[in-house]
Design a protein around this motif. Structure first.
Motif, PDB file in Angstrom:
ATOM      1  N   GLY A  46       0.464  -1.218  -0.007  1.00  0.00           N
ATOM      2  CA  GLY A  46      -0.002  -0.004  -0.451  1.00  0.00           C
ATOM      3  C   GLY A  46       0.962   1.254  -0.030  1.00  0.00           C
ATOM      4  N   LEU A  47       0.070   2.265  -0.362  1.00  0.00           N
ATOM      5  CA  LEU A  47       1.117   3.336   0.147  1.00  0.00           C
ATOM      6  C   LEU A  47       1.181   4.016   0.937  1.00  0.00           C
ATOM      7  CD1 LEU A  47       1.690   6.285  -1.898  1.00  0.00           C
ATOM      8  CD2 LEU A  47      -0.030   6.876  -1.437  1.00  0.00           C
ATOM      9  N   CYS A  48       2.461   4.390   1.887  1.00  0.00           N
ATOM     10  CA  CYS A  48       2.977   5.005   3.521  1.00  0.00           C
ATOM     11  C   CYS A  48       2.663   6.412   2.962  1.00  0.00           C
ATOM     12  CB  CYS A  48       3.962   4.685   3.073  1.00  0.00           C
ATOM     13  SG  CYS A  48       4.403   2.570   3.827  1.00  0.00           S
ATOM     14  N   ILE A  49       2.628   7.335   3.918  1.00  0.00           N
ATOM     15  CA  ILE A  49       2.445   8.753   3.831  1.00  0.00           C
ATOM     16  C   ILE A  49       2.852   8.389   5.621  1.00  0.00           C
ATOM     17  CG2 ILE A  49       1.104  10.519   4.535  1.00  0.00           C
ATOM     18  CD1 ILE A  49       0.633   9.269   1.823  1.00  0.00           C
ATOM     19  N   ARG A  50       4.051   9.345   5.882  1.00  0.00           N
ATOM     20  CA  ARG A  50       5.517   9.325   7.106  1.00  0.00           C
ATOM     21  C   ARG A  50       5.353  10.833   7.657  1.00  0.00           C
ATOM     22  NH1 ARG A  50       8.020   5.116   3.999  1.00  0.00           N
ATOM     23  NH2 ARG A  50       7.802   3.364   5.460  1.00  0.00           N
ATOM     24  N   VAL A  56       4.079  13.540  -8.120  1.00  0.00           N
ATOM     25  CA  VAL A  56       4.100  15.104  -7.365  1.00  0.00           C
ATOM     26  C   VAL A  56       3.668  14.324  -5.954  1.00  0.00           C
ATOM     27  CG1 VAL A  56       3.161  17.328  -6.659  1.00  0.00           C
ATOM     28  CG2 VAL A  56       2.891  16.353  -8.881  1.00  0.00           C
ATOM     29  N   PHE A  57       5.366  14.844  -5.446  1.00  0.00           N
ATOM     30  CA  PHE A  57       5.437  14.968  -4.022  1.00  0.00           C
ATOM     31  C   PHE A  57       5.599  16.063  -2.892  1.00  0.00           C
ATOM     32  CE2 PHE A  57       7.709  11.339  -5.633  1.00  0.00           C
ATOM     33  CZ  PHE A  57       7.838  10.083  -4.929  1.00  0.00           C
ATOM     34  N   LEU A  64       4.356  10.987  -1.573  1.00  0.00           N
ATOM     35  CA  LEU A  64       3.684  10.890  -2.970  1.00  0.00           C
ATOM     36  C   LEU A  64       2.563  11.326  -2.747  1.00  0.00           C
ATOM     37  CD1 LEU A  64       4.152  10.658  -6.052  1.00  0.00           C
ATOM     38  CD2 LEU A  64       3.170   8.162  -5.616  1.00  0.00           C
ATOM     39  N   ILE A  65       1.304  12.336  -3.074  1.00  0.00           N
ATOM     40  CA  ILE A  65       0.433  12.874  -2.861  1.00  0.00           C
ATOM     41  C   ILE A  65      -0.309  12.725  -4.240  1.00  0.00           C
ATOM     42  CG2 ILE A  65       1.134  14.131  -1.406  1.00  0.00           C
ATOM     43  CD1 ILE A  65       0.657  16.923  -3.114  1.00  0.00           C
ATOM     44  N   THR A  66       0.655  13.053  -5.632  1.00  0.00           N
ATOM     45  CA  THR A  66      -0.686  12.954  -6.683  1.00  0.00           C
ATOM     46  C   THR A  66       0.127  12.303  -7.978  1.00  0.00           C
ATOM     47  OG1 THR A  66      -1.732  13.712  -8.010  1.00  0.00           O
ATOM     48  CG2 THR A  66       0.114  15.442  -7.409  1.00  0.00           C
ATOM     49  N   LEU A  88       8.315   5.333  -4.505  1.00  0.00           N
ATOM     50  CA  LEU A  88       6.990   5.926  -4.468  1.00  0.00           C
ATOM     51  C   LEU A  88       6.432   6.202  -3.343  1.00  0.00           C
ATOM     52  CD1 LEU A  88       5.738   4.611  -8.191  1.00  0.00           C
ATOM     53  CD2 LEU A  88       6.768   7.381  -7.579  1.00  0.00           C
ATOM     54  N   ASN A  89       7.087   5.055  -2.516  1.00  0.00           N
ATOM     55  CA  ASN A  89       6.299   5.121  -1.038  1.00  0.00           C
ATOM     56  C   ASN A  89       5.789   3.420  -0.964  1.00  0.00           C
ATOM     57  OD1 ASN A  89       8.507   6.929   0.284  1.00  0.00           O
ATOM     58  ND2 ASN A  89       6.346   8.735   0.188  1.00  0.00           N
TER      59      ASN A  89
END
Length: 308
Positions: free
Chosen positions: A141-145, A175-176, A181-183, A301-302
């Motif tokens: 999955g996508l990590c948000i740290r 875009v970071f 990575l946010i979009t 891409l985290n």
């Protein structure tokens, strides 16, 4: 959301007096997306949603593969129509929603969705490979740290004339915000590019529009960027074109709306920098990659596995 919990609670209480709402506490599972806490952030995963897709496709026990798209191109042109196009469209649509937390699937799903009108047996074979890759990366999955930086920066890339059918190029960007990575995007360009520079320039225009909107959003919520966002491109010609109007004589045929990226650079609202291809993170959105290269970019891409 907010940094002051008392003000957040007060707003929720005011809303509750007018609307029938219920505070369900910290996020856990919503619209097929599972939120798991990490020591320094959260992981957004769609594990259960993936299992449902595999059941619908009848591939629960399939053998995993390391990449969603094979680098080798098949010489066999199998144009036999797929027997159940509705089933193909259903699975392709489900995979499209999966890219909400799985940017690594963007290029593969983009290719599948381009064939939804009249899928062939060859297209179904490509879809089965994508599902086999998903099976092997079920827990990812996508990590948000937590990030100390609020710097906005983006990577832009294009695969020139990559579509053998119409010779249109595929653009991709990531875009970071800080380290997160946010979009991201993967899309086929509207017109055929006459050179790799033109294809890359068009890709830069797409990401410039996205970054401009993000800067506006950040300002509205009280977090304006400290410096002009940086765009990273691996084509020297495209970076020069953004800064040097002399090059416009060679691109008279390029649609006017693409040239606004140069205006942004001239106003110092954006900075366009050159980056080597080996460091180009958006490469994963524009073409099939070998296993080692694909895994490297996926990690950057985290995208990672859920904790045990």
């Amino acid at each position: 959301m907010g940094s002051d919990s008392s003000r957040v609670d007060g707003l929720v209480a005011q809303l509750a007096r007018t609307f029938k709402i219920r505070d369900m506490g910290p996020p856990s599972f919503f619209l097929g997306i599972e939120t798991m806490s990490l020591s320094d952030g959260i992981l957004l995963s769609q594990r259960r949603y993936i299992q449902d897709i595999l059941r619908r496709a009848g591939m629960v026990d399939c053998k995993p593969v390391s990449t969603p798209i094979s680098v080798a191109r098949s010489d066999v042109d199998d144009s036999t129509p797929f027997a159940d196009p509705t089933h193909y469209r259903s699975i392709a649509g489900a995979l499209q929603y999966l890219t909400v937390t799985r940017p690594d699937l963007s290029y593969a799903v983009n290719r599948l969705c381009q064939r939804m009108q009249s899928p062939t047996t060859a297209d179904w074979a490509v879809m089965k490979r994508v599902l086999r890759y998903v099976k092997g990366t079920l827990g990812m999955g996508l990590c948000i740290r937590k990030s100390e930086s609020l710097a906005l920066h983006a990577f832009s890339d294009s695969d020139w004339a990559g579509n053998p059918d119409d010779r249109k190029s595929t653009s991709g960007f990531a875009v970071f915000l800080g380290s997160n990575l946010i979009t991201w995007s993967c899309r086929e360009q509207r017109t055929v590019a006459r050179s790799s520079t033109e294809a890359e320039y068009k890709a830069l225009a797409d990401v410039a529009a996205e970054v401009t909107w993000l800067v506006s959003l950040l300002r509205k919520i009280g977090f304006p960027p400290d410096a002009a966002p940086g765009l990273w491109c691996d084509n020297l010609g495209a970076t020069y074109l953004c800064a040097n109007p002399v090059f416009h004589a060679r691109t008279k045929h390029v649609e006017i709306d693409y040239h606004f990226v140069r205006d942004k650079v001239a106003k110092k609202e954006l900075q366009v920098h050159f980056i080597s291809t080996k460091d180009q993170l958006a490469d994963i959105f524009t073409k099939p990659l070998a296993s080692a290269r694909f895994s490297l970019l996926r990690d950057k891409l985290n995208i990672s596995n859920a904790p045990p």
